[in-house]
Design a protein around this motif. Structure first.
Motif, PDB file in Angstrom:
ATOM      1  N   GLY A 148     -11.564  18.414 -11.994  1.00 42.08           N
ATOM      2  CA  GLY A 148     -11.947  16.965 -11.618  1.00 42.08           C
ATOM      3  C   GLY A 148     -12.344  15.974 -12.161  1.00 42.08           C
ATOM      4  O   GLY A 148     -13.100  15.012 -11.962  1.00 42.08           O
ATOM      5  N   TRP A 149     -11.779  15.910 -13.518  1.00 36.87           N
ATOM      6  CA  TRP A 149     -12.055  14.896 -14.606  1.00 36.87           C
ATOM      7  C   TRP A 149     -10.857  13.981 -14.459  1.00 36.87           C
ATOM      8  O   TRP A 149      -9.770  14.179 -14.546  1.00 36.87           O
ATOM      9  CB  TRP A 149     -12.240  15.573 -15.908  1.00 36.87           C
ATOM     10  N   LEU A 150     -11.450  12.625 -14.659  1.00 35.70           N
ATOM     11  CA  LEU A 150     -10.308  11.666 -14.662  1.00 35.70           C
ATOM     12  C   LEU A 150     -10.854  10.743 -15.885  1.00 35.70           C
ATOM     13  O   LEU A 150     -11.926  10.172 -15.799  1.00 35.70           O
ATOM     14  CB  LEU A 150     -10.026  10.826 -13.550  1.00 35.70           C
ATOM     15  N   PHE A 151     -10.390  10.646 -17.054  1.00 30.78           N
ATOM     16  CA  PHE A 151     -10.527   9.652 -18.158  1.00 30.78           C
ATOM     17  C   PHE A 151      -9.691   8.385 -17.755  1.00 30.78           C
ATOM     18  O   PHE A 151      -8.508   8.412 -17.814  1.00 30.78           O
ATOM     19  CB  PHE A 151      -9.943  10.389 -19.524  1.00 30.78           C
ATOM     20  N   THR A 152     -10.333   7.303 -17.750  1.00 34.97           N
ATOM     21  CA  THR A 152      -9.752   6.182 -17.098  1.00 34.97           C
ATOM     22  C   THR A 152      -9.468   4.876 -18.286  1.00 34.97           C
ATOM     23  O   THR A 152      -9.063   3.934 -18.003  1.00 34.97           O
ATOM     24  CB  THR A 152     -10.707   5.373 -16.047  1.00 34.97           C
ATOM     25  N   GLY A 153      -9.841   5.231 -19.610  1.00 36.14           N
ATOM     26  CA  GLY A 153      -9.592   4.150 -20.500  1.00 36.14           C
ATOM     27  C   GLY A 153     -10.309   2.880 -19.964  1.00 36.14           C
ATOM     28  O   GLY A 153     -11.489   2.952 -19.822  1.00 36.14           O
ATOM     29  N   ASP A 154      -9.552   1.843 -19.723  1.00 31.91           N
ATOM     30  CA  ASP A 154     -10.143   0.727 -19.484  1.00 31.91           C
ATOM     31  C   ASP A 154      -9.940   0.280 -17.990  1.00 31.91           C
ATOM     32  O   ASP A 154      -9.897  -0.996 -17.743  1.00 31.91           O
ATOM     33  CB  ASP A 154      -9.649  -0.556 -20.333  1.00 31.91           C
ATOM     34  N   VAL A 188     -15.496  10.481 -13.612  1.00 27.76           N
ATOM     35  CA  VAL A 188     -14.919   9.544 -14.108  1.00 27.76           C
ATOM     36  C   VAL A 188     -15.086   9.337 -15.781  1.00 27.76           C
ATOM     37  O   VAL A 188     -16.770   9.020 -15.862  1.00 27.76           O
ATOM     38  CB  VAL A 188     -14.475   8.059 -13.653  1.00 27.76           C
ATOM     39  N   PHE A 189     -14.396   9.282 -16.657  1.00 29.32           N
ATOM     40  CA  PHE A 189     -15.070   8.871 -18.119  1.00 29.32           C
ATOM     41  C   PHE A 189     -14.448   7.782 -18.576  1.00 29.32           C
ATOM     42  O   PHE A 189     -13.216   7.649 -19.122  1.00 29.32           O
ATOM     43  CB  PHE A 189     -14.655  10.370 -19.010  1.00 29.32           C
ATOM     44  N   CYS A 190     -14.998   6.662 -18.502  1.00 26.14           N
ATOM     45  CA  CYS A 190     -14.766   5.246 -18.804  1.00 26.14           C
ATOM     46  C   CYS A 190     -14.735   5.032 -20.306  1.00 26.14           C
ATOM     47  O   CYS A 190     -15.745   5.466 -20.798  1.00 26.14           O
ATOM     48  CB  CYS A 190     -15.451   4.407 -17.956  1.00 26.14           C
ATOM     49  N   SER A 191     -14.208   4.110 -20.785  1.00 21.39           N
ATOM     50  CA  SER A 191     -14.237   3.959 -22.302  1.00 21.39           C
ATOM     51  C   SER A 191     -15.545   2.935 -22.721  1.00 21.39           C
ATOM     52  O   SER A 191     -15.516   2.877 -23.634  1.00 21.39           O
ATOM     53  CB  SER A 191     -12.809   3.258 -22.811  1.00 21.39           C
ATOM     54  N   HIS A 192     -15.914   2.264 -21.633  1.00 14.36           N
ATOM     55  CA  HIS A 192     -17.016   1.402 -21.691  1.00 14.36           C
ATOM     56  C   HIS A 192     -17.950   1.580 -20.800  1.00 14.36           C
ATOM     57  O   HIS A 192     -19.213   1.222 -21.279  1.00 14.36           O
ATOM     58  CB  HIS A 192     -16.555  -0.158 -21.522  1.00 14.36           C
ATOM     59  N   ALA A 193     -18.129   2.129 -19.767  1.00 14.15           N
ATOM     60  CA  ALA A 193     -19.186   2.509 -18.889  1.00 14.15           C
ATOM     61  C   ALA A 193     -19.927   3.811 -19.029  1.00 14.15           C
ATOM     62  O   ALA A 193     -20.629   3.955 -18.507  1.00 14.15           O
ATOM     63  CB  ALA A 193     -18.748   2.071 -17.343  1.00 14.15           C
ATOM     64  N   GLY A 194     -18.715   4.570 -19.701  1.00 12.60           N
ATOM     65  CA  GLY A 194     -19.415   5.944 -19.891  1.00 12.60           C
ATOM     66  C   GLY A 194     -19.063   6.939 -18.860  1.00 12.60           C
ATOM     67  O   GLY A 194     -18.034   6.748 -18.352  1.00 12.60           O
ATOM     68  N   ILE A 195     -19.935   7.987 -18.581  1.00 10.21           N
ATOM     69  CA  ILE A 195     -19.680   9.115 -17.640  1.00 10.21           C
ATOM     70  C   ILE A 195     -20.196   8.743 -16.265  1.00 10.21           C
ATOM     71  O   ILE A 195     -21.350   8.470 -16.155  1.00 10.21           O
ATOM     72  CB  ILE A 195     -20.334  10.346 -18.131  1.00 10.21           C
ATOM     73  N   LEU A 196     -19.377   8.720 -15.282  1.00 10.26           N
ATOM     74  CA  LEU A 196     -19.768   8.418 -14.024  1.00 10.26           C
ATOM     75  C   LEU A 196     -19.429   9.351 -13.025  1.00 10.26           C
ATOM     76  O   LEU A 196     -18.498   9.931 -12.656  1.00 10.26           O
ATOM     77  CB  LEU A 196     -18.807   7.062 -13.562  1.00 10.26           C
ATOM     78  N   THR A 197     -20.550   9.969 -12.725  1.00 15.64           N
ATOM     79  CA  THR A 197     -20.513  11.210 -11.957  1.00 15.64           C
ATOM     80  C   THR A 197     -20.101  11.049 -10.420  1.00 15.64           C
ATOM     81  O   THR A 197     -19.490  11.940  -9.882  1.00 15.64           O
ATOM     82  CB  THR A 197     -21.981  12.076 -11.962  1.00 15.64           C
ATOM     83  N   ASN A 198     -20.159   9.821  -9.951  1.00  9.22           N
ATOM     84  CA  ASN A 198     -19.761   9.416  -8.682  1.00  9.22           C
ATOM     85  C   ASN A 198     -18.607   8.562  -8.854  1.00  9.22           C
ATOM     86  O   ASN A 198     -18.362   7.513  -8.371  1.00  9.22           O
ATOM     87  CB  ASN A 198     -20.853   8.572  -8.148  1.00  9.22           C
ATOM     88  N   GLY A 199     -17.713   8.979  -9.987  1.00 16.02           N
ATOM     89  CA  GLY A 199     -16.445   8.123 -10.282  1.00 16.02           C
ATOM     90  C   GLY A 199     -15.744   7.468  -9.483  1.00 16.02           C
ATOM     91  O   GLY A 199     -15.029   6.494  -9.189  1.00 16.02           O
ATOM     92  N   ARG A 200     -15.376   8.601  -8.311  1.00 18.94           N
ATOM     93  CA  ARG A 200     -14.314   8.279  -7.264  1.00 18.94           C
ATOM     94  C   ARG A 200     -14.574   7.097  -6.429  1.00 18.94           C
ATOM     95  O   ARG A 200     -14.048   6.102  -6.042  1.00 18.94           O
ATOM     96  CB  ARG A 200     -14.081   9.329  -6.533  1.00 18.94           C
ATOM     97  N   ARG A 201     -16.192   7.200  -6.162  1.00 17.80           N
ATOM     98  CA  ARG A 201     -16.745   5.856  -5.242  1.00 17.80           C
ATOM     99  C   ARG A 201     -16.775   4.752  -6.157  1.00 17.80           C
ATOM    100  O   ARG A 201     -16.509   3.733  -5.363  1.00 17.80           O
ATOM    101  CB  ARG A 201     -18.003   6.362  -5.029  1.00 17.80           C
ATOM    102  N   ARG A 202     -16.924   4.834  -7.201  1.00 15.89           N
ATOM    103  CA  ARG A 202     -16.979   3.407  -8.141  1.00 15.89           C
ATOM    104  C   ARG A 202     -15.602   2.890  -8.207  1.00 15.89           C
ATOM    105  O   ARG A 202     -15.328   1.884  -8.003  1.00 15.89           O
ATOM    106  CB  ARG A 202     -17.475   3.784  -9.614  1.00 15.89           C
ATOM    107  N   LEU A 203     -14.545   3.804  -8.261  1.00 12.02           N
ATOM    108  CA  LEU A 203     -13.163   3.231  -8.542  1.00 12.02           C
ATOM    109  C   LEU A 203     -12.741   2.753  -6.887  1.00 12.02           C
ATOM    110  O   LEU A 203     -11.852   1.539  -7.048  1.00 12.02           O
ATOM    111  CB  LEU A 203     -12.139   4.407  -9.023  1.00 12.02           C
ATOM    112  N   GLU A 204     -13.203   3.249  -6.016  1.00 16.05           N
ATOM    113  CA  GLU A 204     -12.762   2.909  -4.457  1.00 16.05           C
ATOM    114  C   GLU A 204     -13.626   1.453  -4.380  1.00 16.05           C
ATOM    115  O   GLU A 204     -13.054   0.536  -3.939  1.00 16.05           O
ATOM    116  CB  GLU A 204     -13.273   3.866  -3.583  1.00 16.05           C
TER     117      GLU A 204
END
Length: 265
Positions: A148-154, A188-204
């Motif tokens: 359930g990992w997504l590395f999203t770059g920018d 979500v593993f973002c290249s500038h915001a770091g590790i987001l354990t609530n990543g799906r919600r942040r992208l939504e």
């Protein structure tokens, strides 16, 4: 300055610096001997010192920008390096960067990565590659379905951007967000915001915001308002980066990228 944190089996390598009142973080990730991005040349000494103590046998670049590929020409000497096919020619020539980007990140030397589009395999993981243009034409996200990992770059960076770079496209970012959100992931593993354990919600959250901005821009434009007035109404404030970049980074580009792609007047 570098700091390293661990999440499950992933090392998040965070570089931090300030310039002209602008503070910036940039992240590299190391997972299962795969290095994701190489960081900017401006942090070359710190990054190379750290990586000299680590083991990696592949390098993957989320896209060609200099804060992600700044140390590629040194690091790719003995290990295979990969990028989306659209990034190959962009990496094979030294970029002609605006002054502020050379000052902020440092430039980089040319290098020749290998093209990759669909899948990347490490010893213990299979990463599905998702083409996510909008920030850059060669932008790729990496999905590890089982974890359930997504590395999203920018692709993410922040939920509510008030300005973008001239080379970015809000409609394309919206499409890319819609695409990745069809997959199942949590972190979500973002290249500038770091590790987001609530990543799906942040992208939504970012997708909802950008759709709202797009609707407002198009409504105002179709009501007869010019881009300059729409910009003033929706984004009245300016950020120090707007001035530092001589407005290559500006809210103007949010408005014009939407109008150029979807305006009907």
């Amino acid at each position: 300055m570098l700091t390293v944190t661990e999440f499950e089996s992933i090392k998040a390598i965070k570089g931090t610096f300030k310039l002209g009142g602008v503070r910036m973080n940039v992240y590299l990730y190391l997972v299962d001997e795969l290095l994701i991005d190489s960081g900017p040349k401006r942090l070359q000494k710190e990054i190379l010192n750290y990586l000299s103590q680590e083991t990696y046998n592949q390098i993957f670049f989320t896209h060609h920008h200099e804060d992600h590929t700044g140390n590629a020409s040194i690091l790719n000497v003995d290990v295979p390096t990969y990028i989306h096919p659209l990034g190959i020619q962009l990496c094979e020539k030294k970029p002609h960067l605006p002054l502020y980007r050379r000052v902020f990140w440092g430039s980089r030397k040319s290098f020749t990565p290998e093209p990759i589009e669909h899948q990347l395999q490490t010893k213990h993981h299979t990463f599905e590659l998702i083409h996510t243009p909008g920030h850059a034409p060669d932008h790729l996200a990496l999905l590890e379905k089982e974890k359930g990992w997504l590395f999203t770059g920018d692709l993410y960076v922040m939920s509510h951007p008030k300005s973008i770079f001239a080379f970015e496209s809000i409609p394309e970012v919206i499409k890319s967000l819609e695409k990745v959100l069809t997959y199942d992931f949590d972190t979500v593993f973002c290249s500038h915001a770091g590790i987001l354990t609530n990543g799906r919600r942040r992208l939504e959250e970012k997708l909802h915001y950008l759709r709202s901005v797009q609707d407002q821009v198009l409504q105002k434009y179709n009501d007869g308002k010019p881009a300059s007035l729409i910009q003033k109404e929706l984004f009245p404030s300016k950020h120090i980066l707007n001035y530092f970049s001589l407005f290559e980074n500006s809210s103007k580009h949010i408005v014009t990228s939407i109008i150029n792609k979807g305006g009907s007047r």
